[in-house]
Motif scaffolding. Structure first.
Motif, PDB file in Angstrom:
ATOM      1  N   GLY A 335      26.189 147.877  56.006  1.00  0.00           N
ATOM      2  CA  GLY A 335      26.770 148.180  57.308  1.00  0.00           C
ATOM      3  C   GLY A 335      28.279 148.060  57.314  1.00  0.00           C
ATOM      4  O   GLY A 335      28.923 147.978  56.266  1.00  0.00           O
ATOM      5  N   THR A 336      28.851 148.021  58.508  1.00  0.00           N
ATOM      6  CA  THR A 336      30.296 147.986  58.684  1.00  0.00           C
ATOM      7  C   THR A 336      30.803 146.551  58.648  1.00  0.00           C
ATOM      8  O   THR A 336      30.295 145.687  59.376  1.00  0.00           O
ATOM      9  CB  THR A 336      30.706 148.636  60.015  1.00  0.00           C
ATOM     10  OG1 THR A 336      30.244 149.992  60.029  1.00  0.00           O
ATOM     11  CG2 THR A 336      32.217 148.608  60.199  1.00  0.00           C
ATOM     12  N   ALA A 337      31.829 146.312  57.847  1.00  0.00           N
ATOM     13  CA  ALA A 337      32.424 144.987  57.760  1.00  0.00           C
ATOM     14  C   ALA A 337      33.665 144.869  58.638  1.00  0.00           C
ATOM     15  O   ALA A 337      33.938 143.807  59.200  1.00  0.00           O
ATOM     16  CB  ALA A 337      32.782 144.654  56.312  1.00  0.00           C
ATOM     17  N   LEU A 338      34.449 145.953  58.755  1.00  0.00           N
ATOM     18  CA  LEU A 338      35.692 145.893  59.532  1.00  0.00           C
ATOM     19  C   LEU A 338      35.995 147.267  60.095  1.00  0.00           C
ATOM     20  O   LEU A 338      36.036 148.256  59.361  1.00  0.00           O
ATOM     21  CB  LEU A 338      36.844 145.422  58.636  1.00  0.00           C
ATOM     22  CG  LEU A 338      38.160 145.051  59.329  1.00  0.00           C
ATOM     23  CD1 LEU A 338      37.956 143.904  60.310  1.00  0.00           C
ATOM     24  CD2 LEU A 338      39.213 144.682  58.297  1.00  0.00           C
ATOM     25  N   ASN A 339      36.205 147.327  61.408  1.00  0.00           N
ATOM     26  CA  ASN A 339      36.519 148.578  62.101  1.00  0.00           C
ATOM     27  C   ASN A 339      37.634 148.286  63.096  1.00  0.00           C
ATOM     28  O   ASN A 339      37.458 147.472  64.007  1.00  0.00           O
ATOM     29  CB  ASN A 339      35.279 149.114  62.813  1.00  0.00           C
ATOM     30  CG  ASN A 339      35.527 150.474  63.441  1.00  0.00           C
ATOM     31  OD1 ASN A 339      36.600 151.060  63.305  1.00  0.00           O
ATOM     32  ND2 ASN A 339      34.521 151.001  64.138  1.00  0.00           N
ATOM     33  N   LEU A 340      38.771 148.935  62.931  1.00  0.00           N
ATOM     34  CA  LEU A 340      39.940 148.706  63.770  1.00  0.00           C
ATOM     35  C   LEU A 340      40.408 150.025  64.373  1.00  0.00           C
ATOM     36  O   LEU A 340      39.974 151.094  63.931  1.00  0.00           O
ATOM     37  CB  LEU A 340      41.059 148.059  62.951  1.00  0.00           C
ATOM     38  CG  LEU A 340      40.738 146.672  62.363  1.00  0.00           C
ATOM     39  CD1 LEU A 340      41.848 146.208  61.438  1.00  0.00           C
ATOM     40  CD2 LEU A 340      40.494 145.653  63.469  1.00  0.00           C
ATOM     41  N   PRO A 341      41.302 150.000  65.348  1.00  0.00           N
ATOM     42  CA  PRO A 341      41.759 151.266  65.950  1.00  0.00           C
ATOM     43  C   PRO A 341      42.511 152.159  64.979  1.00  0.00           C
ATOM     44  O   PRO A 341      42.649 153.358  65.227  1.00  0.00           O
ATOM     45  CB  PRO A 341      42.681 150.790  67.089  1.00  0.00           C
ATOM     46  CG  PRO A 341      42.236 149.400  67.393  1.00  0.00           C
ATOM     47  CD  PRO A 341      41.787 148.832  66.090  1.00  0.00           C
ATOM     48  N   TYR A 342      43.017 151.610  63.873  1.00  0.00           N
ATOM     49  CA  TYR A 342      43.769 152.393  62.900  1.00  0.00           C
ATOM     50  C   TYR A 342      42.974 152.515  61.605  1.00  0.00           C
ATOM     51  O   TYR A 342      41.998 151.790  61.371  1.00  0.00           O
ATOM     52  CB  TYR A 342      45.148 151.777  62.645  1.00  0.00           C
ATOM     53  CG  TYR A 342      45.170 150.262  62.591  1.00  0.00           C
ATOM     54  CD1 TYR A 342      44.995 149.572  61.389  1.00  0.00           C
ATOM     55  CD2 TYR A 342      45.374 149.526  63.760  1.00  0.00           C
ATOM     56  CE1 TYR A 342      45.026 148.192  61.359  1.00  0.00           C
ATOM     57  CE2 TYR A 342      45.414 148.150  63.724  1.00  0.00           C
ATOM     58  CZ  TYR A 342      45.230 147.478  62.529  1.00  0.00           C
ATOM     59  OH  TYR A 342      45.255 146.115  62.494  1.00  0.00           O
ATOM     60  N   HIS A 343      43.416 153.438  60.759  1.00  0.00           N
ATOM     61  CA  HIS A 343      42.718 153.755  59.510  1.00  0.00           C
ATOM     62  C   HIS A 343      42.723 152.559  58.559  1.00  0.00           C
ATOM     63  O   HIS A 343      43.730 151.861  58.416  1.00  0.00           O
ATOM     64  CB  HIS A 343      43.388 154.954  58.842  1.00  0.00           C
ATOM     65  CG  HIS A 343      42.868 155.258  57.473  1.00  0.00           C
ATOM     66  ND1 HIS A 343      41.654 155.886  57.259  1.00  0.00           N
ATOM     67  CD2 HIS A 343      43.390 155.019  56.227  1.00  0.00           C
ATOM     68  CE1 HIS A 343      41.455 156.020  55.961  1.00  0.00           C
ATOM     69  NE2 HIS A 343      42.493 155.506  55.319  1.00  0.00           N
ATOM     70  N   LEU A 344      41.582 152.352  57.888  1.00  0.00           N
ATOM     71  CA  LEU A 344      41.439 151.288  56.898  1.00  0.00           C
ATOM     72  C   LEU A 344      40.914 151.872  55.594  1.00  0.00           C
ATOM     73  O   LEU A 344      40.115 152.804  55.585  1.00  0.00           O
ATOM     74  CB  LEU A 344      40.465 150.217  57.388  1.00  0.00           C
ATOM     75  CG  LEU A 344      40.805 149.484  58.688  1.00  0.00           C
ATOM     76  CD1 LEU A 344      39.648 148.587  59.093  1.00  0.00           C
ATOM     77  CD2 LEU A 344      42.077 148.673  58.530  1.00  0.00           C
TER      78      LEU A 344
END
Length: 530
Positions: A335-344
């Motif tokens: 699954g997802t570990a880190l999701n922020l408003p900007y690109h990672l």
């Protein structure tokens, strides 16, 4: 009080923006004073310019200039130099002969920098400045002037375009090469030309700063000589052939977009002793439709490998950090570990004092951020912002000797190209917010090996820095593993490793641009045109 007095040697007061940038940098410098503009008229040409070639290239320039961002268009737009220099700067008009040389000598210059279309004035320059005269050339296959800089590399589809900085001697054989760098050739001529001018300026800035802050024991980065066959001015046929080649390339790109043919990255994994298994379907993590997986890092916890990677969505055009595990010879997406408003992307994971940290690429936020894991592997919180207001990508942090080292790719022009230079910083702790720049920054100045592509640290402390190799219109053409031999606040030496290409795919646009090893497992990414 400024230490060095510098003069710019030009072929007129009306000059393009990149030369204005040089003058303005000198005016802001704490160490260098822009003391004079030395204006010498162009010598009569040996032969008349070909009117047909001039007309075709003029038309081509006007067409391509419309494709440039405003900043790059300004670099090619001419205006009066006298508006960009301090009022104290002398403007001295020189004759074709040596009649005014006494006036130049009387200025007491330490250095003269030749910019633009003039040939070196070898016979006249000996008494002009204490440190002599510097000049830039924009590749071995370009003419001595800057008019067609960057053209031949695009025409010939070369992976890299080279810029050189010389100290001018009394004859061509006596010229001294001070620095040589290259960048990934852009897809069209004028963009490639502005990149060449920008890089040339930075080479001069770095050389001047090294001159002002020369310290014993500081080892400058080595140069990799990249030379090609010298070419004359392009002719009418070259212009027509260039247009035909570009039309073919643009048609291909348009067809790809219409047919939705993307280059999709995937992740592979294998135990380090089984390199022949890299194409095994059971050991490949396939992305779902509309996404790609790239930049994998493996992190072993409780004897199980966890793979953190960029999970890019073509619709939102933004990356998040996802995590998978590897069991019984196959991947299992978690699954997802880190999701922020900007690109990672590029989720570099390491451990410090029993805590797991991540340094993802956060260039979209103009920062380098350190994230701490609070509940493995899904919960992370921002621990510290290591650097701010910086356009940096693909950061790695590791301990070597008495210091923690941060290696990152910085784009000093904000032109969204981070593949040409590698910068190093050091601190006493990876959680420091005060990182000291390496004395020889940028420590790698070559797009063949500058951009980080992962890291391998042996149990004995040996560090292999993985690096991307870029090609013409081909991002992620290959990967090299380069051994770091020396790393101190004043020295950096690495042994260049062989470049590995994704030839095993036997597919169009085969690519590979990341490699990481940890805990007996190796992860990498690869891609091809679908």
């Amino acid at each position: 009080m400024k230490t060095y007095r510098v003069g710019l040697l030009l072929d007129g007061t009306d000059q393009p923006g990149w030369i204005h940038d040089m003058a303005e940098w000198l005016a802001r410098s704490q160490d260098f004073e822009l003391s004079a503009l030395l204006v010498m008229p162009k010598a009569p040409a040996d032969r008349k310019p070909r009117l047909g070639a001039k007309a075709l290239f003029g038309t081509l320039s006007r067409l391509e200039s419309r494709l440039l961002p405003n900043r790059q268009r300004q670099m090619l737009t001419c205006r009066d130099m006298r508006a960009s220099v301090p009022a104290s700067t002398a403007v001295l008009a020189l004759a074709q002969d040596a009649a005014d040389d006494d006036g130049v000598a009387a200025l007491g210059l330490d250095l003269v920098i030749l910019l633009g279309a003039l040939p070196p004035v070898r016979a006249r320059m000996a008494g002009w400045a204490r440190l002599g005269l510097w000049r830039l050339s924009y590749s071995d296959i370009a003419v001595a002037t800057s008019r067609y800089a960057g053209f031949w590399e695009v025409y010939q589809r070369e992976d890299h375009t080279t810029v050189k900085l010389w100290r001018v001697g009394l004859d061509a054989d006596a010229d001294t090469l001070l620095d040589q760098r290259s960048f990934n050739t852009e897809v069209f001529w004028l963009k490639n030309q502005t990149r060449a001018f920008s890089l040339g300026n930075f080479m001069v800035y770095d050389a001047l700063q090294a001159l002002a802050r020369a310290r014993p024991g500081v080892t400058p980065p080595g140069m990799q000589i990249m030379s090609g066959q010298r070419r004359d001015d392009p002719a009418e046929w070259d212009s027509a052939a260039y247009i035909a080649r570009q039309a073919w390339l643009m048609t291909d790109l348009i067809v790809r977009r219409i047919m939705k043919r993307n280059v999709r990255w995937r992740i592979g994994m294998f135990p380090s002793a089984r390199q022949q298994a890299v194409v095994s379907e059971a050991m490949v993590l396939q992305p779902p439709k509309g996404r790609f997986f790239a930049d994998p890092f493996v992190y072993t916890k409780d004897q199980h490998p966890y793979i953190f990677f960029e999970d890019y969505d073509f619709t939102s055009r933004k990356g998040t950090i996802s995590v998978a595990t590897f069991e019984d010879g196959a991947f299992r997406f978690l699954g997802t570990a880190l999701n922020l408003p900007y690109h990672l992307s590029f989720p570099y994971v390491f451990e410090y004092e029993g805590v797991t940290y991540m340094v993802p690429e956060t260039c979209g936020n103009r920062s380098i951020e350190l994230w701490k894991c609070t509940e493995f592997p899904f919960k992370w919180e921002l621990d510290l912002t290591l650097m701010t207001n910086i356009s940096a990508v693909d950061t790695i942090i590791f301990k070597r000797g008495e210091y923690w080292w941060l290696l990152t790719n910085i784009d000093r022009t904000d032109g969204q190209n981070h593949c040409d230079e590698l910068f190093a910083f050091f601190a006493d702790s990876p959680r420091s917010t005060h990182w000291t720049p390496h004395a020889s920054n940028p420590i790698v100045r070559n797009p063949m090996r500058a951009r980080n592509a992962g890291i391998v640290v042996s149990p004995g402390g040996e560090v292999m820095r993985c690096a991307q190799y870029q090609g013409f219109c081909h991002y992620g053409k290959g990967v090299s593993l380069n051994r770091i031999e020396e790393l101190s606040p004043s020295t950096y030496v690495e042994t260049d490793g062989e470049i590995h290409y994704a030839s095993f795919l036997r597919k169009r646009h085969a690519s590979m641009h990341h490699w990481h090893h940890q805990g007996g497992h190796t992860v990498f990414d690869f891609a091809y045109m679908e």
